[in-house]
Design an enzyme around this catalytic site. Sequence first.
Site, PDB file in Angstrom:
ATOM      1  N   ASP A   1      13.613 -28.485   9.343  1.00 38.37           N
ATOM      2  CA  ASP A   1      12.829 -29.635   9.829  1.00 38.37           C
ATOM      3  C   ASP A   1      13.137 -30.828   9.170  1.00 38.37           C
ATOM      4  O   ASP A   1      12.360 -31.845   9.310  1.00 38.37           O
ATOM      5  CB  ASP A   1      11.703 -29.217  10.378  1.00 38.37           C
ATOM      6  CG  ASP A   1      10.728 -29.996  11.133  1.00 38.37           C
ATOM      7  OD1 ASP A   1       9.367 -30.233  11.308  1.00 38.37           O
ATOM      8  OD2 ASP A   1      11.402 -30.625  11.983  1.00 38.37           O
TER       9      ASP A   1
ATOM     10  N   LYS B   1      18.369 -34.266  10.628  1.00 43.10           N
ATOM     11  CA  LYS B   1      19.256 -33.302  11.560  1.00 43.10           C
ATOM     12  C   LYS B   1      20.549 -33.299  10.809  1.00 43.10           C
ATOM     13  O   LYS B   1      21.331 -32.271  11.095  1.00 43.10           O
ATOM     14  CB  LYS B   1      18.860 -33.888  13.010  1.00 43.10           C
ATOM     15  CG  LYS B   1      17.471 -34.113  13.148  1.00 43.10           C
ATOM     16  CD  LYS B   1      16.709 -32.915  12.699  1.00 43.10           C
ATOM     17  CE  LYS B   1      15.243 -33.543  13.022  1.00 43.10           C
ATOM     18  NZ  LYS B   1      14.335 -32.554  12.038  1.00 43.10           N
TER      19      LYS B   1
ATOM     20  N   ASP C   1      14.196 -26.777  14.148  1.00 44.92           N
ATOM     21  CA  ASP C   1      13.311 -27.564  15.039  1.00 44.92           C
ATOM     22  C   ASP C   1      14.460 -28.626  15.432  1.00 44.92           C
ATOM     23  O   ASP C   1      15.405 -28.929  14.878  1.00 44.92           O
ATOM     24  CB  ASP C   1      12.331 -28.391  14.231  1.00 44.92           C
ATOM     25  CG  ASP C   1      11.277 -29.050  15.272  1.00 44.92           C
ATOM     26  OD1 ASP C   1      10.702 -30.022  14.671  1.00 44.92           O
ATOM     27  OD2 ASP C   1      11.085 -28.478  16.471  1.00 44.92           O
TER      28      ASP C   1
ATOM     29  N   GLU D   1       7.289 -32.603  20.104  1.00 43.24           N
ATOM     30  CA  GLU D   1       5.724 -32.796  19.734  1.00 43.24           C
ATOM     31  C   GLU D   1       4.962 -33.824  20.461  1.00 43.24           C
ATOM     32  O   GLU D   1       5.483 -34.959  20.599  1.00 43.24           O
ATOM     33  CB  GLU D   1       5.416 -32.699  18.578  1.00 43.24           C
ATOM     34  CG  GLU D   1       6.308 -33.639  17.685  1.00 43.24           C
ATOM     35  CD  GLU D   1       7.488 -33.384  17.210  1.00 43.24           C
ATOM     36  OE1 GLU D   1       8.314 -32.260  17.736  1.00 43.24           O
ATOM     37  OE2 GLU D   1       8.124 -34.012  16.212  1.00 43.24           O
TER      38      GLU D   1
HETATM   39  O1  LIG Z   1      13.820 -37.106  12.079  1.00 42.05           O
HETATM   40  C1  LIG Z   1      12.913 -36.103  12.017  1.00 42.05           C
HETATM   41  N1  LIG Z   1      12.527 -35.216  11.246  1.00 42.05           N
HETATM   42  C2  LIG Z   1      13.233 -35.458   9.827  1.00 42.05           C
HETATM   43  C3  LIG Z   1      12.054 -35.031   8.633  1.00 42.05           C
HETATM   44  C4  LIG Z   1      12.393 -35.528   7.676  1.00 42.05           C
HETATM   45  C5  LIG Z   1      11.383 -35.036   6.565  1.00 42.05           C
HETATM   46  O2  LIG Z   1      11.995 -34.219   5.697  1.00 42.05           O
HETATM   47  C6  LIG Z   1      12.496 -34.902   4.357  1.00 42.05           C
HETATM   48  N2  LIG Z   1      13.837 -34.634   4.181  1.00 42.05           N
HETATM   49  C7  LIG Z   1      14.828 -35.026   4.941  1.00 42.05           C
HETATM   50  N3  LIG Z   1      15.912 -34.542   4.490  1.00 42.05           N
HETATM   51  C8  LIG Z   1      15.608 -34.049   3.278  1.00 42.05           C
HETATM   52  C9  LIG Z   1      16.289 -33.267   2.240  1.00 42.05           C
HETATM   53  N4  LIG Z   1      15.728 -32.597   1.104  1.00 42.05           N
HETATM   54  C10 LIG Z   1      14.360 -32.835   1.171  1.00 42.05           C
HETATM   55  N5  LIG Z   1      13.665 -33.408   2.121  1.00 42.05           N
HETATM   56  C11 LIG Z   1      14.159 -34.060   2.856  1.00 42.05           C
HETATM   57  C12 LIG Z   1      12.016 -36.569   4.676  1.00 42.05           C
HETATM   58  O3  LIG Z   1      11.457 -37.103   3.529  1.00 42.05           O
HETATM   59  C13 LIG Z   1      10.971 -36.313   5.539  1.00 42.05           C
HETATM   60  O4  LIG Z   1       9.833 -35.903   5.125  1.00 42.05           O
HETATM   61  C14 LIG Z   1      12.260 -35.615  13.425  1.00 42.05           C
HETATM   62  C15 LIG Z   1      12.227 -36.798  14.378  1.00 42.05           C
HETATM   63  C16 LIG Z   1      11.648 -36.509  15.628  1.00 42.05           C
HETATM   64  N6  LIG Z   1      11.957 -37.475  16.660  1.00 42.05           N
HETATM   65  O5  LIG Z   1      11.156 -37.349  17.648  1.00 42.05           O
HETATM   66  O6  LIG Z   1      12.341 -38.547  16.337  1.00 42.05           O
HETATM   67  C17 LIG Z   1      11.067 -35.248  15.790  1.00 42.05           C
HETATM   68  C18 LIG Z   1      10.759 -34.280  14.956  1.00 42.05           C
HETATM   69  O7  LIG Z   1      10.120 -33.192  14.892  1.00 42.05           O
HETATM   70  C19 LIG Z   1      11.582 -34.190  13.584  1.00 42.05           C
HETATM   71  O8  LIG Z   1      11.579 -33.660  12.485  1.00 42.05           O
HETATM   72 MG   LIG Z   2      10.901 -31.740  13.688  1.00 39.80          MG
END
Ligand SMILES: O=C(NC/C=C/[C@H]1O[C@@H](n2cnc3cncnc32)[C@H](O)[C@@H]1O)c1cc([N+](=O)[O-])cc(O)c1O
Ligand SMILES: [Mg+2]
Length: 214
Positions: A141, A144, A169, A199
């Site tokens: 999650d 992407k 996800d 969500e």
């Molecule tokens: O962009 C989304 N999720 C990215 C999530 C990112 C999270 O994971 C961490 N991260 C990233 N690479 C990492 C590598 N290593 C460690 N943490 C990391 C980031 O610091 C953040 O806390 C997203 C976007 C939507 N949306 O509707 O736009 C809906 C969703 O459910 C989503 O999950």
């Molecule tokens: Mg997500």
Amino acid sequence: TQSTRPQRILGAVQKNATRGDPRSVVRAIDQYCRNQEWAMNVGDEKGCILDSVVSEVNPATVLELGTYCGYSTVRIASLLPPHAKLITLEFNPEFAVIARQVIAWAGLEDKIQLVEGASGDLIPKMKEQFGVETFDLVFLDHWKDRYLPDTKLMEECGLLRKGSVLLADNVICPGTPEYLEFVRSSPRYESQYFKSHLEYTKVEDGMEKSVFLG
Ligand SMILES: O=C(NC/C=C/[C@H]1O[C@@H](n2cnc3cncnc32)[C@H](O)[C@@H]1O)c1cc([N+](=O)[O-])cc(O)c1O
Ligand SMILES: [Mg+2]
């Protein structure tokens, strides 16, 4: 000074959830993000799919990529058997600070190890640094465009065994086309799509469950 969205989410937990009651923490975040301000938690609808996969796998070892505020971390850990462990990776220190407090409020510190850093750097260190053999369940999650490279990296590092389950996800929104193409076409995975919604919205999204065949 202006608060951040993660700080406001933590505030909602501390105001509305009962200490030591993980499901009340999950409910408090969902109510806040549905009624006050949207946030990228897996949420209540996809959360039910997550719950059913966790219950079915009944994992002893779980890896979560991307902790954010700890919503899915707490949701997964609340369903784990007594000695099971969840490792969650988060590279944004501000998010990690919030997630640790959400996890503590839920009373799940003993089941969860939050490791700060980038998945690409930490995955190769899992065995030596965290004493992990293989993961029974991985919840993807995070960014992407990291789903596919990190999946290949987990394979290369021997962190997946015959039967390991990957649950991803957002395979529709925001979307993970390269990952989806890979797990659906590779003979080494048995993949299944769970249709749902982004969500707290009516936008289509879904989760992909992929079993590693070894
Ligand atoms: O962009 C989304 N999720 C990215 C999530 C990112 C999270 O994971 C961490 N991260 C990233 N690479 C990492 C590598 N290593 C460690 N943490 C990391 C980031 O610091 C953040 O806390 C997203 C976007 C939507 N949306 O509707 O736009 C809906 C969703 O459910 C989503 O999950
Ligand atoms: Mg997500």
